[in-house]
Design a protein around this motif. Sequence first.
Motif, mmCIF file in Angstrom:
data_model
loop_
_atom_site.group_PDB
_atom_site.id
_atom_site.type_symbol
_atom_site.label_atom_id
_atom_site.label_comp_id
_atom_site.label_asym_id
_atom_site.label_seq_id
_atom_site.Cartn_x
_atom_site.Cartn_y
_atom_site.Cartn_z
ATOM 1 N N HIS A 108 -25.441 1.800 -0.057
ATOM 2 C CA HIS A 108 -25.021 0.703 -0.936
ATOM 3 C C HIS A 108 -24.577 -0.508 -0.119
ATOM 4 C CE1 HIS A 108 -24.589 4.243 -3.588
ATOM 5 N NE2 HIS A 108 -25.028 3.407 -4.493
ATOM 6 N N GLU B 32 -27.225 -4.347 -4.851
ATOM 7 C CA GLU B 32 -26.518 -3.051 -4.904
ATOM 8 C C GLU B 32 -26.951 -2.105 -3.799
ATOM 9 O OE1 GLU B 32 -25.724 0.849 -7.714
ATOM 10 O OE2 GLU B 32 -27.222 -0.592 -8.351
ATOM 11 N N ILE B 33 -28.241 -1.995 -3.567
ATOM 12 C CA ILE B 33 -28.787 -1.027 -2.617
ATOM 13 C C ILE B 33 -29.278 -1.761 -1.370
ATOM 14 C CG2 ILE B 33 -30.504 0.784 -2.237
ATOM 15 C CD1 ILE B 33 -28.419 1.521 -4.366
ATOM 16 N N GLU C 285 -31.574 3.458 -8.790
ATOM 17 C CA GLU C 285 -31.309 3.497 -7.353
ATOM 18 C C GLU C 285 -32.520 3.869 -6.504
ATOM 19 O OE1 GLU C 285 -27.741 5.655 -6.400
ATOM 20 O OE2 GLU C 285 -26.509 4.187 -7.470
#
Length: 160
Positions: free
Chosen positions: A48, A123-124, A78
């Motif tokens: 992350h 986010e990732i 994700e």
Amino acid sequence: MSTVTKGQRVGRFAMPLVMALSRFTRGMTLGVRAAVLDEEDRVFLVRHTYVPGWYLPGGGVSPGETIEQALARELAEEGHLRLEAPASLLGVYHNRDVSRRDHVAFFVVRRFAQERPRLPDLEIAQAGFFPLAALPEDTTDATRRRLDEVAGRRTADGVW
């Protein structure tokens, strides 16, 4: 040398604040995580932007959502991963590092499809498949413990 973006700096500041506030404003929380293993016995991990280390994919269960629905949503978000068969629930764990009230349902996924590679975003930072014998150096301890359980090298103790 990695470059930290403005979004990553904000995320690293904001996430601990959000987690601290949630300890006082929410009741018991429930999350999901999964060991997604491909045909070569490699595991899918994510890094992350807002916390250090490599993790199993997952996240919180939203109101009105089953844990299976949450798992499918988190895997899609994700990793662009789609379940092709029901995931196997390995156990439910108390995640006392997050809160006295936080629990994680841990699944094993062996039948899935990846719609497309997971590219970095806010986010990732990174995502990919790794051999169980060659995990990234900064894979979290909890992730390593769960993978040892999946491999039969450790007995689950109910603590994340």
